[in-house]
Design a protein around this motif. Structure first.
Motif, PDB file in Angstrom:
ATOM      1  N   TRP A 174       0.847  -1.190   0.000  1.00  9.13           N
ATOM      2  CA  TRP A 174       0.000   0.000   0.000  1.00  9.13           C
ATOM      3  C   TRP A 174       0.882   1.238   0.000  1.00  9.13           C
ATOM      4  O   TRP A 174       1.775   1.389   0.837  1.00  9.13           O
ATOM      5  CB  TRP A 174      -0.898   0.000   1.238  1.00  9.13           C
ATOM      6  CG  TRP A 174      -1.783   1.204   1.381  1.00  9.13           C
ATOM      7  CD1 TRP A 174      -2.469   1.842   0.393  1.00  9.13           C
ATOM      8  CD2 TRP A 174      -2.080   1.906   2.593  1.00  9.13           C
ATOM      9  NE1 TRP A 174      -3.188   2.894   0.893  1.00  9.13           N
ATOM     10  CE2 TRP A 174      -2.962   2.953   2.259  1.00  9.13           C
ATOM     11  CE3 TRP A 174      -1.703   1.743   3.914  1.00  9.13           C
ATOM     12  CZ2 TRP A 174      -3.451   3.844   3.201  1.00  9.13           C
ATOM     13  CZ3 TRP A 174      -2.194   2.624   4.858  1.00  9.13           C
ATOM     14  CH2 TRP A 174      -3.054   3.665   4.509  1.00  9.13           C
ATOM     15  N   GLN A 175       0.607   2.119  -0.947  1.00 15.60           N
ATOM     16  CA  GLN A 175       1.373   3.361  -1.094  1.00 15.60           C
ATOM     17  C   GLN A 175       0.457   4.552  -0.803  1.00 15.60           C
ATOM     18  O   GLN A 175      -0.588   4.709  -1.435  1.00 15.60           O
ATOM     19  CB  GLN A 175       1.935   3.458  -2.520  1.00 15.60           C
ATOM     20  CG  GLN A 175       2.933   4.569  -2.745  1.00 15.60           C
ATOM     21  CD  GLN A 175       3.451   4.541  -4.179  1.00 15.60           C
ATOM     22  OE1 GLN A 175       2.878   5.167  -5.074  1.00 15.60           O
ATOM     23  NE2 GLN A 175       4.515   3.787  -4.398  1.00 15.60           N
ATOM     24  N   HIS A 176       0.869   5.354   0.187  1.00 14.44           N
ATOM     25  CA  HIS A 176       0.049   6.507   0.573  1.00 14.44           C
ATOM     26  C   HIS A 176       0.943   7.538   1.255  1.00 14.44           C
ATOM     27  O   HIS A 176       1.803   7.192   2.067  1.00 14.44           O
ATOM     28  CB  HIS A 176      -1.078   6.070   1.515  1.00 14.44           C
ATOM     29  CG  HIS A 176      -1.993   7.167   1.942  1.00 14.44           C
ATOM     30  ND1 HIS A 176      -2.630   7.993   1.030  1.00 14.44           N
ATOM     31  CD2 HIS A 176      -2.395   7.591   3.173  1.00 14.44           C
ATOM     32  CE1 HIS A 176      -3.382   8.863   1.681  1.00 14.44           C
ATOM     33  NE2 HIS A 176      -3.251   8.647   2.979  1.00 14.44           N
ATOM     34  N   ASP A 228      -4.616  -9.243   4.541  1.00 13.81           N
ATOM     35  CA  ASP A 228      -5.917  -9.287   3.875  1.00 13.81           C
ATOM     36  C   ASP A 228      -7.017  -8.576   4.652  1.00 13.81           C
ATOM     37  O   ASP A 228      -8.157  -8.504   4.184  1.00 13.81           O
ATOM     38  CB  ASP A 228      -6.342 -10.732   3.600  1.00 13.81           C
ATOM     39  CG  ASP A 228      -6.165 -11.633   4.811  1.00 13.81           C
ATOM     40  OD1 ASP A 228      -5.708 -11.132   5.861  1.00 13.81           O
ATOM     41  OD2 ASP A 228      -6.481 -12.827   4.714  1.00 13.81           O
ATOM     42  N   HIS A 229      -6.697  -8.044   5.839  1.00 12.86           N
ATOM     43  CA  HIS A 229      -7.655  -7.216   6.587  1.00 12.86           C
ATOM     44  C   HIS A 229      -7.232  -5.744   6.602  1.00 12.86           C
ATOM     45  O   HIS A 229      -7.795  -4.950   7.350  1.00 12.86           O
ATOM     46  CB  HIS A 229      -7.795  -7.734   8.020  1.00 12.86           C
ATOM     47  CG  HIS A 229      -8.428  -9.093   8.100  1.00 12.86           C
ATOM     48  ND1 HIS A 229      -9.782  -9.292   7.932  1.00 12.86           N
ATOM     49  CD2 HIS A 229      -7.889 -10.318   8.306  1.00 12.86           C
ATOM     50  CE1 HIS A 229     -10.053 -10.586   8.038  1.00 12.86           C
ATOM     51  NE2 HIS A 229      -8.924 -11.226   8.267  1.00 12.86           N
ATOM     52  N   GLY A 230      -6.224  -5.398   5.811  1.00 14.24           N
ATOM     53  CA  GLY A 230      -5.770  -4.019   5.753  1.00 14.24           C
ATOM     54  C   GLY A 230      -4.817  -3.628   6.863  1.00 14.24           C
ATOM     55  O   GLY A 230      -4.456  -2.457   6.973  1.00 14.24           O
ATOM     56  N   GLN A 231      -4.408  -4.581   7.708  1.00  7.65           N
ATOM     57  CA  GLN A 231      -3.478  -4.282   8.792  1.00  7.65           C
ATOM     58  C   GLN A 231      -2.062  -4.178   8.242  1.00  7.65           C
ATOM     59  O   GLN A 231      -1.640  -4.985   7.411  1.00  7.65           O
ATOM     60  CB  GLN A 231      -3.533  -5.379   9.862  1.00  7.65           C
ATOM     61  CG  GLN A 231      -4.876  -5.495  10.547  1.00  7.65           C
ATOM     62  CD  GLN A 231      -5.208  -4.261  11.371  1.00  7.65           C
ATOM     63  OE1 GLN A 231      -4.376  -3.730  12.080  1.00  7.65           O
ATOM     64  NE2 GLN A 231      -6.445  -3.810  11.269  1.00  7.65           N
ATOM     65  N   VAL A 232      -1.320  -3.192   8.722  1.00 10.05           N
ATOM     66  CA  VAL A 232       0.058  -2.988   8.268  1.00 10.05           C
ATOM     67  C   VAL A 232       0.977  -3.974   8.974  1.00 10.05           C
ATOM     68  O   VAL A 232       0.933  -4.138  10.189  1.00 10.05           O
ATOM     69  CB  VAL A 232       0.506  -1.541   8.556  1.00 10.05           C
ATOM     70  CG1 VAL A 232       1.982  -1.358   8.202  1.00 10.05           C
ATOM     71  CG2 VAL A 232      -0.350  -0.550   7.771  1.00 10.05           C
ATOM     72  N   ALA A 242      -5.931   0.515   1.726  1.00  3.83           N
ATOM     73  CA  ALA A 242      -5.602  -0.638   2.570  1.00  3.83           C
ATOM     74  C   ALA A 242      -6.858  -1.309   3.101  1.00  3.83           C
ATOM     75  O   ALA A 242      -6.957  -2.541   3.128  1.00  3.83           O
ATOM     76  CB  ALA A 242      -4.703  -0.190   3.730  1.00  3.83           C
ATOM     77  N   GLN A 243      -7.827  -0.519   3.521  1.00  2.00           N
ATOM     78  CA  GLN A 243      -9.036  -1.077   4.128  1.00  2.00           C
ATOM     79  C   GLN A 243      -9.915  -1.813   3.111  1.00  2.00           C
ATOM     80  O   GLN A 243     -10.664  -2.721   3.482  1.00  2.00           O
ATOM     81  CB  GLN A 243      -9.856   0.036   4.788  1.00  2.00           C
ATOM     82  CG  GLN A 243      -9.235   0.625   6.043  1.00  2.00           C
ATOM     83  CD  GLN A 243      -8.072   1.552   5.747  1.00  2.00           C
ATOM     84  OE1 GLN A 243      -7.924   2.039   4.624  1.00  2.00           O
ATOM     85  NE2 GLN A 243      -7.236   1.799   6.751  1.00  2.00           N
ATOM     86  N   HIS A 244      -9.854  -1.422   1.839  1.00  2.00           N
ATOM     87  CA  HIS A 244     -10.779  -1.986   0.852  1.00  2.00           C
ATOM     88  C   HIS A 244     -10.107  -2.902  -0.167  1.00  2.00           C
ATOM     89  O   HIS A 244     -10.799  -3.493  -1.006  1.00  2.00           O
ATOM     90  CB  HIS A 244     -11.499  -0.847   0.118  1.00  2.00           C
ATOM     91  CG  HIS A 244     -12.367   0.000   1.008  1.00  2.00           C
ATOM     92  ND1 HIS A 244     -13.622  -0.397   1.416  1.00  2.00           N
ATOM     93  CD2 HIS A 244     -12.143   1.205   1.593  1.00  2.00           C
ATOM     94  CE1 HIS A 244     -14.138   0.532   2.201  1.00  2.00           C
ATOM     95  NE2 HIS A 244     -13.261   1.519   2.330  1.00  2.00           N
ATOM     96  N   ALA A 245      -8.787  -3.032  -0.125  1.00  2.00           N
ATOM     97  CA  ALA A 245      -8.100  -3.878  -1.105  1.00  2.00           C
ATOM     98  C   ALA A 245      -8.533  -5.330  -1.003  1.00  2.00           C
ATOM     99  O   ALA A 245      -8.649  -6.030  -2.020  1.00  2.00           O
ATOM    100  CB  ALA A 245      -6.585  -3.762  -0.916  1.00  2.00           C
ATOM    101  N   GLY A 246      -8.802  -5.797   0.211  1.00  2.00           N
ATOM    102  CA  GLY A 246      -9.217  -7.182   0.394  1.00  2.00           C
ATOM    103  C   GLY A 246     -10.570  -7.498  -0.215  1.00  2.00           C
ATOM    104  O   GLY A 246     -10.914  -8.679  -0.380  1.00  2.00           O
ATOM    105  N   ARG A 253     -13.990   5.784  -2.562  1.00  2.00           N
ATOM    106  CA  ARG A 253     -15.323   5.243  -2.862  1.00  2.00           C
ATOM    107  C   ARG A 253     -15.309   4.271  -4.040  1.00  2.00           C
ATOM    108  O   ARG A 253     -16.226   3.470  -4.178  1.00  2.00           O
ATOM    109  CB  ARG A 253     -16.330   6.363  -3.121  1.00  2.00           C
ATOM    110  CG  ARG A 253     -15.951   7.312  -4.244  1.00  2.00           C
ATOM    111  CD  ARG A 253     -16.972   8.439  -4.393  1.00  2.00           C
ATOM    112  NE  ARG A 253     -18.284   7.944  -4.731  1.00  2.00           N
ATOM    113  CZ  ARG A 253     -18.707   7.740  -5.971  1.00  2.00           C
ATOM    114  NH1 ARG A 253     -17.907   7.993  -7.009  1.00  2.00           N
ATOM    115  NH2 ARG A 253     -19.931   7.289  -6.192  1.00  2.00           N
ATOM    116  N   ARG A 254     -14.292   4.336  -4.908  1.00  2.00           N
ATOM    117  CA  ARG A 254     -14.251   3.429  -6.053  1.00  2.00           C
ATOM    118  C   ARG A 254     -12.791   3.244  -6.481  1.00  2.00           C
ATOM    119  O   ARG A 254     -11.886   3.866  -5.915  1.00  2.00           O
ATOM    120  CB  ARG A 254     -15.092   3.949  -7.217  1.00  2.00           C
ATOM    121  CG  ARG A 254     -14.574   5.230  -7.827  1.00  2.00           C
ATOM    122  CD  ARG A 254     -15.324   5.614  -9.100  1.00  2.00           C
ATOM    123  NE  ARG A 254     -14.571   6.617  -9.858  1.00  2.00           N
ATOM    124  CZ  ARG A 254     -13.612   6.326 -10.717  1.00  2.00           C
ATOM    125  NH1 ARG A 254     -13.266   5.076 -10.949  1.00  2.00           N
ATOM    126  NH2 ARG A 254     -12.968   7.275 -11.358  1.00  2.00           N
TER     127      ARG A 254
END
Length: 300
Positions: A160-162, A171-175, A196-200, A225-226
């Motif tokens: 995840w790049q931010h 898979d739950h967005g945890q780093v 991160a939260q929605h990639a899974g 949102r998308r």
């Protein structure tokens, strides 16, 4: 998407630093009385159980003052167990990848020759479970000299790049703090706030489409949102905020009819379920062959 290799690692416990021997002049050796015969481990266990029972009674009878007595008794019991051979010699790590194992061992904080019976296994388990690689941990003491740390490792899902930083997420967005993103070049790249939260939610759908995944450079979260799919050739696929899988099915049908993924495009807009808008790639400007310049005249 490759999974981390898991297995069992056997790691020797870290030795303690030895205190340098004293340089003071030694006194002449004196005759020492003969030592008593060494007790068998089962006898020491029986004696220790009795001492612990007595220490508990003292603690209950004297309140907080008895805790100091109990602590001292506990240290003495640890020493007797150590004399019987119950000291740490090896640590087995089960269920962790080669990259995660060193961080787990460091978090455990155990050393060679530590008294095995005196270890606080619950505190040790909590330290191990605080490691970013670890989802669940269990610690088992195997007498006389072995500690087993069994873990369930988090599944590495994406990078995840931010805000200019890159991290590995599960898979739950945890780093996964200890994971180096540079060592996970084969993981999908997710960009943007909320990614991160929605990639899974979307990656399992994309993985079912290997032809598209092979061309994917990054998943870009838009306004949280998308998604936009950015391909390696610079093309862009715009997905709707809902029913993403239905939109990807429309893309598959379009590719079956026109092989659009192979031919290339600038943008495909799938945000409207009733209309698929395709912007073709602008043709490359023709190249103009130029004649080589004549050689300079003599004497010029």
């Amino acid at each position: 998407m490759p999974a981390a290799v898991r297995g069992e690692s056997r790691v020797a416990a870290k030795p303690r630093v030895k205190t340098p021997a004293s340089t003071a002049k030694r006194a002449p050796a004196k005759a020492e009385p003969a030592t008593a015969p060494r007790l068998a481990p089962r006898h020491i266990l029986m004696i220790a159980a009795g001492v612990l029972t007595a220490a508990l009674g003292v603690t209950l009878a004297t309140g907080g003052r008895g805790q100091h007595i109990a602590d001292a008794v506990g240290r003495g019991i640890d020493g007797r167990f150590g004399d019987a051979g119950f000291r740490l010699a090896a640590v087995h790590v089960q269920g962790a990848s080669a990259m995660a194992t060193p961080d787990i061992i460091a978090a455990a904080g155990v050393h060679k020759d530590d008294p095995l019976m005196g270890m606080d296994l619950e505190a040790l388990r909590q330290r191990v479970q605080a490691v970013g690689w670890v989802k669940e941990a269990r610690v088992v003491r195997l007498l006389p000299d072995t500690l087993v740390i069994a873990v369930e490792e988090r599944r590495q899902l994406a990078v995840w790049q931010h805000n200019g930083k890159s991290v590995v997420i599960d898979d739950h967005g945890q780093v996964i703090r200890e994971a180096d993103p540079a060592r996970f070049a084969t993981l999908p790249l997710v960009v943007g706030a909320g990614g991160a939260q929605h990639a899974g939610e979307i990656l399992p759908t994309l993985v079912q489409r290997p032809k598209l995944m092979a061309r994917l450079e990054a998943l870009v979260r838009v306004d949280d949102r998308r998604w936009d799919l950015r391909l390696k050739d610079g093309a862009l696929i715009q997905l709707p905020a809902v029913e993403e899988e239905q939109a990807l099915m429309q893309l598959e049908q379009l590719d079956l009819r026109s092989r659009i993924l192979e031919l290339g495009f600038e943008r495909i807009d799938l945000r409207n379920p009733d209309v698929v808008a395709v912007r073709p790639r602008a043709p490359a400007p023709p190249t103009v062959a130029t004649a080589p310049a004549p050689p300079p005249a003599e004497g010029a």
